[in-house]
Motif scaffolding. Structure first.
Motif, PDB file in Angstrom:
ATOM      1  N   CYS A 173       0.842  -1.207   0.000  1.00 41.13           N
ATOM      2  CA  CYS A 173       0.000   0.000   0.000  1.00 41.13           C
ATOM      3  C   CYS A 173       0.877   1.257   0.000  1.00 41.13           C
ATOM      4  N   ALA A 174       0.378   2.301  -0.649  1.00 43.55           N
ATOM      5  CA  ALA A 174       1.091   3.577  -0.700  1.00 43.55           C
ATOM      6  C   ALA A 174       0.086   4.720  -0.609  1.00 43.55           C
ATOM      7  N   LYS A 175       0.581   5.878  -0.181  1.00 44.66           N
ATOM      8  CA  LYS A 175      -0.208   7.106  -0.186  1.00 44.66           C
ATOM      9  C   LYS A 175       0.745   8.259  -0.459  1.00 44.66           C
ATOM     10  N   ALA A 176       0.177   9.410  -0.851  1.00 48.76           N
ATOM     11  CA  ALA A 176       0.994  10.579  -1.152  1.00 48.76           C
ATOM     12  C   ALA A 176       0.464  11.793  -0.403  1.00 48.76           C
ATOM     13  N   THR A 177       1.381  12.642   0.045  1.00 46.26           N
ATOM     14  CA  THR A 177       1.009  13.915   0.641  1.00 46.26           C
ATOM     15  C   THR A 177       1.615  15.022  -0.200  1.00 46.26           C
ATOM     16  N   GLY A 178       0.948  16.142  -0.213  1.00 47.06           N
ATOM     17  CA  GLY A 178       1.454  17.285  -0.947  1.00 47.06           C
ATOM     18  C   GLY A 178       1.229  18.555  -0.158  1.00 47.06           C
ATOM     19  N   SER A 179       2.071  19.528  -0.409  1.00 45.96           N
ATOM     20  CA  SER A 179       1.901  20.849   0.181  1.00 45.96           C
ATOM     21  C   SER A 179       2.155  21.887  -0.901  1.00 45.96           C
ATOM     22  N   VAL A 180       1.572  23.067  -0.702  1.00 45.98           N
ATOM     23  CA  VAL A 180       1.767  24.158  -1.649  1.00 45.98           C
ATOM     24  C   VAL A 180       1.749  25.482  -0.898  1.00 45.98           C
ATOM     25  N   THR A 181       2.593  26.396  -1.346  1.00 42.80           N
ATOM     26  CA  THR A 181       2.597  27.763  -0.867  1.00 42.80           C
ATOM     27  C   THR A 181       2.497  28.652  -2.096  1.00 42.80           C
ATOM     28  N   THR A 182       1.497  29.538  -2.105  1.00 39.30           N
ATOM     29  CA  THR A 182       1.301  30.413  -3.266  1.00 39.30           C
ATOM     30  C   THR A 182       1.546  31.881  -2.932  1.00 39.30           C
ATOM     31  N   GLY A 183       1.927  32.163  -1.716  1.00 40.86           N
ATOM     32  CA  GLY A 183       2.187  33.539  -1.304  1.00 40.86           C
ATOM     33  C   GLY A 183       2.422  33.604   0.188  1.00 40.86           C
ATOM     34  N   ILE A 184       2.319  34.819   0.727  1.00 40.79           N
ATOM     35  CA  ILE A 184       2.561  35.045   2.150  1.00 40.79           C
ATOM     36  C   ILE A 184       1.264  34.852   2.931  1.00 40.79           C
ATOM     37  N   GLY A 185       1.374  34.300   4.113  1.00 45.23           N
ATOM     38  CA  GLY A 185       0.211  34.132   4.982  1.00 45.23           C
ATOM     39  C   GLY A 185      -0.353  32.729   4.933  1.00 45.23           C
ATOM     40  N   ARG A 186      -1.047  32.366   6.015  1.00 50.87           N
ATOM     41  CA  ARG A 186      -1.571  31.004   6.141  1.00 50.87           C
ATOM     42  C   ARG A 186      -2.632  30.671   5.096  1.00 50.87           C
ATOM     43  N   ASN A 197      -2.466  31.177   2.115  1.00 51.69           N
ATOM     44  CA  ASN A 197      -1.763  30.801   0.889  1.00 51.69           C
ATOM     45  C   ASN A 197      -0.937  29.535   1.048  1.00 51.69           C
ATOM     46  N   LYS A 198      -1.226  28.762   2.089  1.00 51.33           N
ATOM     47  CA  LYS A 198      -0.521  27.495   2.325  1.00 51.33           C
ATOM     48  C   LYS A 198      -1.551  26.384   2.461  1.00 51.33           C
ATOM     49  N   GLY A 199      -1.374  25.329   1.686  1.00 48.54           N
ATOM     50  CA  GLY A 199      -2.302  24.221   1.740  1.00 48.54           C
ATOM     51  C   GLY A 199      -1.587  22.878   1.747  1.00 48.54           C
ATOM     52  N   SER A 200      -2.313  21.862   2.187  1.00 46.75           N
ATOM     53  CA  SER A 200      -1.750  20.505   2.175  1.00 46.75           C
ATOM     54  C   SER A 200      -2.879  19.488   2.118  1.00 46.75           C
ATOM     55  N   GLY A 201      -2.519  18.272   1.750  1.00 50.06           N
ATOM     56  CA  GLY A 201      -3.492  17.191   1.676  1.00 50.06           C
ATOM     57  C   GLY A 201      -2.799  15.853   1.515  1.00 50.06           C
ATOM     58  N   THR A 202      -3.515  14.774   1.841  1.00 48.93           N
ATOM     59  CA  THR A 202      -3.000  13.407   1.756  1.00 48.93           C
ATOM     60  C   THR A 202      -4.017  12.530   1.054  1.00 48.93           C
ATOM     61  N   THR A 203      -3.553  11.779   0.076  1.00 51.90           N
ATOM     62  CA  THR A 203      -4.444  10.854  -0.632  1.00 51.90           C
ATOM     63  C   THR A 203      -4.792   9.679   0.263  1.00 51.90           C
ATOM     64  N   PRO A 204      -5.909   9.016   0.008  1.00 53.85           N
ATOM     65  CA  PRO A 204      -6.141   7.733   0.658  1.00 53.85           C
ATOM     66  C   PRO A 204      -5.100   6.725   0.155  1.00 53.85           C
ATOM     67  N   LYS A 205      -4.928   5.621   0.859  1.00 52.23           N
ATOM     68  CA  LYS A 205      -3.995   4.582   0.446  1.00 52.23           C
ATOM     69  C   LYS A 205      -4.533   3.821  -0.771  1.00 52.23           C
ATOM     70  N   ALA A 206      -3.597   3.423  -1.602  1.00 49.07           N
ATOM     71  CA  ALA A 206      -3.905   2.501  -2.704  1.00 49.07           C
ATOM     72  C   ALA A 206      -3.045   1.268  -2.491  1.00 49.07           C
ATOM     73  N   CYS A 207      -3.628   0.109  -2.626  1.00 49.15           N
ATOM     74  CA  CYS A 207      -2.898  -1.140  -2.410  1.00 49.15           C
ATOM     75  C   CYS A 207      -2.895  -1.937  -3.708  1.00 49.15           C
ATOM     76  N   GLY A 208      -1.699  -2.167  -4.248  1.00 46.52           N
ATOM     77  CA  GLY A 208      -1.564  -2.847  -5.519  1.00 46.52           C
ATOM     78  C   GLY A 208      -1.778  -4.324  -5.458  1.00 46.52           C
TER      79      GLY A 208
END
Length: 129
Positions: free
Chosen positions: A103-116, A118-129
């Motif tokens: 099983c695997a999952k991925a997390t990502g973050s992004v900043t598009t400017g100054i201040g909270r 403009n900051k985001g994050s998220g995690t995918t559900p798991k996928a099991c091959g």
């Protein structure tokens, strides 16, 4: 007889496109919004799998001005990749070896400017091959 740990697989930490693994990529259907603290979406992360290479990685779609990180996890290892603005807002992380049954999952973050906001994050559900 000794075996190398799973983290020693030659595809771990490699780019899925330069290795050719992305030529057999499959969208696992696992995705998540990269949300800021008030729930606004600043992008999306998706989890991909290569049938030929037995690997997973994450890809984000964000604003062209966005920077951040992508990490893909299995129960035994993880690999992270930092990205900078550009590339039309499409970025991908490095691979983790995750053959059938892992099983695997991925997390990502992004900043598009100054201040909270403009900051985001998220995690995918798991996928099991």
């Amino acid at each position: 007889m000794t075996t190398a740990p799973a983290s020693a697989h030659p595809y771990d930490g490699m780019d899925p496109y330069t290795t050719g693994c992305a030529s057999t990529k499959v969208n696992t259907g696992k995705k998540a919004s990269l949300k800021n603290e008030v729930g606004d979406s600043l992008g999306t992360i998706r989890l991909f799998y290569s049938r030929r290479c037995g690997t997973n990685w994450g890809e984000v779609s964000v604003a062209k001005s966005g920077s951040g990180a992508i990490t893909v996890f299995t129960s035994k290892t993880s690999r992270s990749f930092s990205y900078r603005p550009g590339n039309g807002g499409h970025h991908w992380g490095n691979m983790v070896y995750a053959p059938s049954g892992v099983c695997a999952k991925a997390t990502g973050s992004v900043t598009t400017g100054i201040g909270r906001a403009n900051k985001g994050s998220g995690t995918t559900p798991k996928a099991c091959g």
